[in-house]
Write a protein that holds these residues in place. Sequence first.
Motif, mmCIF file in Angstrom:
data_model
loop_
_atom_site.group_PDB
_atom_site.id
_atom_site.type_symbol
_atom_site.label_atom_id
_atom_site.label_comp_id
_atom_site.label_asym_id
_atom_site.label_seq_id
_atom_site.Cartn_x
_atom_site.Cartn_y
_atom_site.Cartn_z
ATOM 1 N N GLU A 98 0.833 -1.209 0.000
ATOM 2 C CA GLU A 98 0.000 0.000 0.000
ATOM 3 C C GLU A 98 0.867 1.258 0.000
ATOM 4 O O GLU A 98 0.558 2.225 -0.698
ATOM 5 C CB GLU A 98 -0.937 -0.023 1.214
ATOM 6 C CG GLU A 98 -1.894 1.144 1.268
ATOM 7 C CD GLU A 98 -2.795 1.245 0.043
ATOM 8 O OE1 GLU A 98 -3.072 2.376 -0.387
ATOM 9 O OE2 GLU A 98 -3.217 0.201 -0.484
ATOM 10 N N ARG A 101 2.282 1.696 -3.527
ATOM 11 C CA ARG A 101 1.254 2.184 -4.448
ATOM 12 C C ARG A 101 0.970 3.667 -4.208
ATOM 13 O O ARG A 101 0.891 4.463 -5.144
ATOM 14 C CB ARG A 101 -0.026 1.368 -4.290
ATOM 15 C CG ARG A 101 -1.093 1.731 -5.295
ATOM 16 C CD ARG A 101 -2.337 0.859 -5.177
ATOM 17 N NE ARG A 101 -2.028 -0.523 -5.515
ATOM 18 C CZ ARG A 101 -2.136 -1.550 -4.682
ATOM 19 N NH1 ARG A 101 -2.551 -1.365 -3.449
ATOM 20 N NH2 ARG A 101 -1.846 -2.770 -5.064
ATOM 21 N N ARG A 102 0.820 4.056 -2.938
ATOM 22 C CA ARG A 102 0.535 5.451 -2.609
ATOM 23 C C ARG A 102 1.684 6.372 -3.026
ATOM 24 O O ARG A 102 1.475 7.414 -3.639
ATOM 25 C CB ARG A 102 0.268 5.587 -1.102
ATOM 26 C CG ARG A 102 -0.197 6.984 -0.702
ATOM 27 C CD ARG A 102 -0.665 7.053 0.750
ATOM 28 N NE ARG A 102 0.218 6.453 1.722
ATOM 29 C CZ ARG A 102 1.331 7.028 2.205
ATOM 30 N NH1 ARG A 102 1.694 8.210 1.785
ATOM 31 N NH2 ARG A 102 2.073 6.417 3.096
ATOM 32 N N ARG A 103 2.911 5.933 -2.747
ATOM 33 C CA ARG A 103 4.075 6.765 -3.069
ATOM 34 C C ARG A 103 4.261 6.876 -4.588
ATOM 35 O O ARG A 103 4.582 7.950 -5.092
ATOM 36 C CB ARG A 103 5.323 6.148 -2.424
ATOM 37 C CG ARG A 103 6.551 6.978 -2.553
ATOM 38 C CD ARG A 103 6.448 8.248 -1.721
ATOM 39 N NE ARG A 103 7.686 8.972 -1.849
ATOM 40 C CZ ARG A 103 7.778 10.171 -2.400
ATOM 41 N NH1 ARG A 103 6.713 10.790 -2.828
ATOM 42 N NH2 ARG A 103 8.929 10.776 -2.494
ATOM 43 N N MET A 104 4.034 5.787 -5.338
ATOM 44 C CA MET A 104 4.165 5.836 -6.803
ATOM 45 C C MET A 104 3.089 6.734 -7.399
ATOM 46 O O MET A 104 3.336 7.453 -8.364
ATOM 47 C CB MET A 104 4.095 4.432 -7.406
ATOM 48 C CG MET A 104 5.296 3.558 -7.060
ATOM 49 S SD MET A 104 6.874 4.262 -7.492
ATOM 50 C CE MET A 104 6.936 3.885 -9.214
ATOM 51 N N ASN A 105 1.871 6.699 -6.827
ATOM 52 C CA ASN A 105 0.825 7.594 -7.309
ATOM 53 C C ASN A 105 1.201 9.050 -7.067
ATOM 54 O O ASN A 105 0.918 9.918 -7.897
ATOM 55 C CB ASN A 105 -0.515 7.270 -6.630
ATOM 56 C CG ASN A 105 -1.115 5.991 -7.145
ATOM 57 O OD1 ASN A 105 -0.762 5.515 -8.213
ATOM 58 N ND2 ASN A 105 -2.024 5.406 -6.369
ATOM 59 N N GLU A 106 1.835 9.341 -5.939
ATOM 60 C CA GLU A 106 2.301 10.714 -5.659
ATOM 61 C C GLU A 106 3.379 11.132 -6.648
ATOM 62 O O GLU A 106 3.358 12.254 -7.159
ATOM 63 C CB GLU A 106 2.865 10.791 -4.231
ATOM 64 C CG GLU A 106 1.842 10.706 -3.144
ATOM 65 C CD GLU A 106 2.488 10.634 -1.758
ATOM 66 O OE1 GLU A 106 3.737 10.788 -1.664
ATOM 67 O OE2 GLU A 106 1.751 10.388 -0.782
ATOM 68 N N PHE A 108 4.009 10.031 -9.711
ATOM 69 C CA PHE A 108 3.536 10.177 -11.094
ATOM 70 C C PHE A 108 2.286 11.033 -11.201
ATOM 71 O O PHE A 108 1.740 11.196 -12.288
ATOM 72 C CB PHE A 108 3.292 8.796 -11.723
ATOM 73 C CG PHE A 108 4.555 8.027 -11.924
ATOM 74 C CD1 PHE A 108 5.500 8.464 -12.834
ATOM 75 C CD2 PHE A 108 4.808 6.872 -11.207
ATOM 76 C CE1 PHE A 108 6.673 7.770 -13.025
ATOM 77 C CE2 PHE A 108 5.981 6.174 -11.388
ATOM 78 C CZ PHE A 108 6.918 6.627 -12.304
ATOM 79 N N ILE A 110 -0.810 10.607 -10.023
ATOM 80 C CA ILE A 110 -2.079 9.897 -10.226
ATOM 81 C C ILE A 110 -2.919 10.065 -8.983
ATOM 82 O O ILE A 110 -2.451 9.868 -7.866
ATOM 83 C CB ILE A 110 -1.814 8.393 -10.513
ATOM 84 C CG1 ILE A 110 -0.953 8.238 -11.749
ATOM 85 C CG2 ILE A 110 -3.133 7.652 -10.666
ATOM 86 C CD1 ILE A 110 -0.474 6.836 -11.975
ATOM 87 N N ARG A 111 -4.160 10.411 -9.147
ATOM 88 C CA ARG A 111 -5.048 10.618 -7.991
ATOM 89 C C ARG A 111 -5.815 9.384 -7.672
ATOM 90 O O ARG A 111 -6.231 8.578 -8.317
ATOM 91 C CB ARG A 111 -6.010 11.760 -8.258
ATOM 92 C CG ARG A 111 -5.291 13.056 -8.516
ATOM 93 C CD ARG A 111 -4.957 13.735 -7.221
ATOM 94 N NE ARG A 111 -4.130 14.901 -7.562
ATOM 95 C CZ ARG A 111 -3.192 15.336 -6.809
ATOM 96 N NH1 ARG A 111 -2.890 14.742 -5.704
ATOM 97 N NH2 ARG A 111 -2.507 16.389 -7.125
#
Length: 111
Positions: A98, A101-106, A108, A110-111
């Motif tokens: 988790e 995933r959260r850090r990669m979304n930040e 790139f 991605i919301r």
Amino acid sequence: MEKQKLPNATASLVLGLLAFLTFCCYGIFGILFGVIGLILSLKDAKRLKENPTDYDNVTLHKIGKVLSIIGIVLGVLALIFYVWMILKIGPENMQNEEQIRRRMNEIFGIR
């Protein structure tokens, strides 16, 4: 006179194939197999340069050399990517899916 086989052509082909297939294992195996395959291929290239008409498995030699180079390049890129990921996410978060995933979304956006 019967044509000889280049002594390291098959080995460089196998190592080049292994380098290509294992580059995703943190890049280390791709680099390792690729470098060994390239060294063997360069030894055969010297023999081939001295007597180009004496050998008949030149195609294996060329394919092994190309696969070794591709394996090295992909291995280096994979290693750079994994190091970048560890630096961006942090070594303490690498076991938490988790957090990754959260850090990669930040990173790139991605919301």
